[in-house]
Scaffold this active site. Structure first.
Site, PDB file in Angstrom:
ATOM      1  N   TRP A  16      48.003  12.194  24.531  1.00  0.00           N
ATOM      2  CA  TRP A  16      48.439  12.086  23.134  1.00  0.00           C
ATOM      3  C   TRP A  16      48.100  10.731  22.510  1.00  0.00           C
ATOM      4  O   TRP A  16      48.299  10.542  21.308  1.00  0.00           O
ATOM      5  CB  TRP A  16      49.950  12.356  23.033  1.00  0.00           C
ATOM      6  CG  TRP A  16      50.291  13.817  23.069  1.00  0.00           C
ATOM      7  CD1 TRP A  16      49.417  14.866  23.125  1.00  0.00           C
ATOM      8  CD2 TRP A  16      51.606  14.394  23.030  1.00  0.00           C
ATOM      9  NE1 TRP A  16      50.111  16.059  23.123  1.00  0.00           N
ATOM     10  CE2 TRP A  16      51.455  15.801  23.077  1.00  0.00           C
ATOM     11  CE3 TRP A  16      52.905  13.872  22.988  1.00  0.00           C
ATOM     12  CZ2 TRP A  16      52.541  16.673  23.055  1.00  0.00           C
ATOM     13  CZ3 TRP A  16      53.986  14.739  22.967  1.00  0.00           C
ATOM     14  CH2 TRP A  16      53.804  16.128  23.003  1.00  0.00           C
ATOM     15  N   LYS A  17      47.660   9.775  23.316  1.00  0.00           N
ATOM     16  CA  LYS A  17      47.294   8.448  22.781  1.00  0.00           C
ATOM     17  C   LYS A  17      48.428   7.900  21.900  1.00  0.00           C
ATOM     18  O   LYS A  17      49.593   8.088  22.237  1.00  0.00           O
ATOM     19  CB  LYS A  17      45.959   8.539  22.030  1.00  0.00           C
ATOM     20  CG  LYS A  17      44.876   9.217  22.873  1.00  0.00           C
ATOM     21  CD  LYS A  17      43.508   9.159  22.247  1.00  0.00           C
ATOM     22  CE  LYS A  17      42.521   9.913  23.146  1.00  0.00           C
ATOM     23  NZ  LYS A  17      41.150   9.824  22.671  1.00  0.00           N
ATOM     24  N   GLU A  37      34.617  11.170  31.274  1.00  0.00           N
ATOM     25  CA  GLU A  37      34.727  11.186  29.818  1.00  0.00           C
ATOM     26  C   GLU A  37      33.630  10.317  29.208  1.00  0.00           C
ATOM     27  O   GLU A  37      33.800   9.103  29.078  1.00  0.00           O
ATOM     28  CB  GLU A  37      36.091  10.638  29.393  1.00  0.00           C
ATOM     29  CG  GLU A  37      37.260  11.478  29.871  1.00  0.00           C
ATOM     30  CD  GLU A  37      38.463  11.286  28.960  1.00  0.00           C
ATOM     31  OE1 GLU A  37      38.916  12.280  28.400  1.00  0.00           O
ATOM     32  OE2 GLU A  37      38.916  10.159  28.786  1.00  0.00           O
ATOM     33  N   SER A  85      36.098  15.505  23.245  1.00  0.00           N
ATOM     34  CA  SER A  85      35.979  16.541  22.205  1.00  0.00           C
ATOM     35  C   SER A  85      36.121  17.969  22.743  1.00  0.00           C
ATOM     36  O   SER A  85      35.471  18.887  22.245  1.00  0.00           O
ATOM     37  CB  SER A  85      34.682  16.369  21.415  1.00  0.00           C
ATOM     38  OG  SER A  85      34.710  15.137  20.710  1.00  0.00           O
ATOM     39  N   GLY A 113      42.257  15.047  24.114  1.00  0.00           N
ATOM     40  CA  GLY A 113      42.942  14.171  23.170  1.00  0.00           C
ATOM     41  C   GLY A 113      43.299  14.925  21.902  1.00  0.00           C
ATOM     42  O   GLY A 113      44.303  15.630  21.826  1.00  0.00           O
ATOM     43  N   GLY A 114      42.446  14.814  20.889  1.00  0.00           N
ATOM     44  CA  GLY A 114      42.728  15.366  19.563  1.00  0.00           C
ATOM     45  C   GLY A 114      43.243  16.801  19.564  1.00  0.00           C
ATOM     46  O   GLY A 114      44.229  17.111  18.880  1.00  0.00           O
TER      47      GLY A 114
HETATM   48  P1  PGA Z   1      39.256  13.705  22.546  1.00  0.00           P
HETATM   49  O1  PGA Z   1      39.823  12.591  23.544  1.00  0.00           O
HETATM   50  O2  PGA Z   1      39.598  15.045  23.164  1.00  0.00           O
HETATM   51  O3  PGA Z   1      39.975  13.479  21.255  1.00  0.00           O
HETATM   52  O4  PGA Z   1      37.774  13.497  22.454  1.00  0.00           O
HETATM   53  C1  PGA Z   1      39.741  12.764  24.933  1.00  0.00           C
HETATM   54  C2  PGA Z   1      40.309  11.559  25.648  1.00  0.00           C
HETATM   55  O5  PGA Z   1      40.157  10.445  25.136  1.00  0.00           O
HETATM   56  O6  PGA Z   1      40.919  11.664  26.729  1.00  0.00           O
END
Ligand code: PGA
Length: 251
Positions: free
Chosen positions: A11-12, A169, A215, A236-237
């Site tokens: 979730w950052k 990643e 992504s 992430g997103g």
């Molecule tokens: P993202 O991020 O899915 O938004 O590209 C992935 C991550 O940073 O772990």
């Protein structure tokens, strides 16, 4: 070897405790039993307790933290420690995420130290590796991820290495909408698998989950997960929306 897929939400710096409560209310009924895969949430440290409370009836779902400091304790204002993570019931700790490396300047030496502390605390470190666009275009992808892996494993013995998870990643794919193809992912996962096997042997090396991240969304999750040597996804997103996350978890 066919490993149980690991599907992880990073979730950052998103989702307050209030957001997290609403998220879980919508997400959990869509995924009533999650025994076919290991699902992990990495909320921010301040949202962690709310997510833990919301998952009390769902012990099959794992909780993790996004970062710990490279010392176990001391005068480091603003940091979180591996001992705090363990005491809160976290099972996994992200190490060396590209934002830690490229936004906060985390070095290979720091990832070495963090991996050792986390393994000593008997938590699962999830080591993130990945190349920048410039490194990829220069043909250095394999060398970069092997260097990052070597640093991450430097202070671990074979028994500790058996407990880790890895995430490939590519930096150019994170948050950009530009995903590696399943073939690109497989190729680098193969490089990482070979490096693991040469360090700890076939039996242990084949059992370490290697996740892909960058992504991932509900449209590409199944294809990426089906690629050779891809044992899970770090998202992430697309993990921020409960419906989108539920469909990735079920991919
Ligand atoms: P993202 O991020 O899915 O938004 O590209 C992935 C991550 O940073 O772990």
């Amino acid at each position: 070897m066919h490993l149980k897929p690991v599907i992880a939400a990073n979730w950052k710096l998103n989702h307050t405790p209030t957001d997290a409560r609403a998220f879980l209310q919508r997400f959990l009924p869509q995924c009533p039993r999650l025994n076919e895969r290991t699902v992990v949430f990495f909320p921010s440290a301040l949202t962690y307790a709310t997510v833990a409370e919301g998952l009390r009836e769902r012990p099959e779902i794992w909780l993790g933290v996004q970062n710990v400091h490279s010392e176990a304790q001391g005068a480091y204002t603003g940091e979180n420690s591996v001992l705090m993570a363990r005491d809160c019931g976290a099972r996994v700790v992200l190490v060396g995420h590209s934002e830690r490396r490229h936004v906060f300047g985390e070095t290979d030496e720091q990832t070495t130290r963090k991996m050792a502390l986390i393994a000593q605390a008997r938590l699962t470190p999830m080591l993130c590796v990945g190349e920048t666009l410039a490194e990829r275009e220069a043909g250095n992808t394999a060398a970069v991820v092997e260097r990052q892996l070597t640093a991450g494993l430097a202070e671990l013995d074979d028994a500790q290495i058996a407990t880790i998870m890895l995430a490939y990643e590519p930096v150019w794919a994170i948050g950009t909408g530009r995903t590696a193809t399943p073939e690109d992912a497989s190729e680098i996962h193969g490089v990482l698998r070979a490096a693991l096997v040469s360090r700890v042997g076939e039996k242990v090396g084949a059992g370490i989950p290697i996740l892909y991240g960058g992504s991932v969304n509900r449209g590409n999750a199944s294809q990426l997960l089906a690629a050779a040597d891809v044992d899970g996804l770090l998202v992430g997103g697309a993990s921020l929306d409960a419906d989108s996350w539920a469909s990735i978890v079920r991919a």
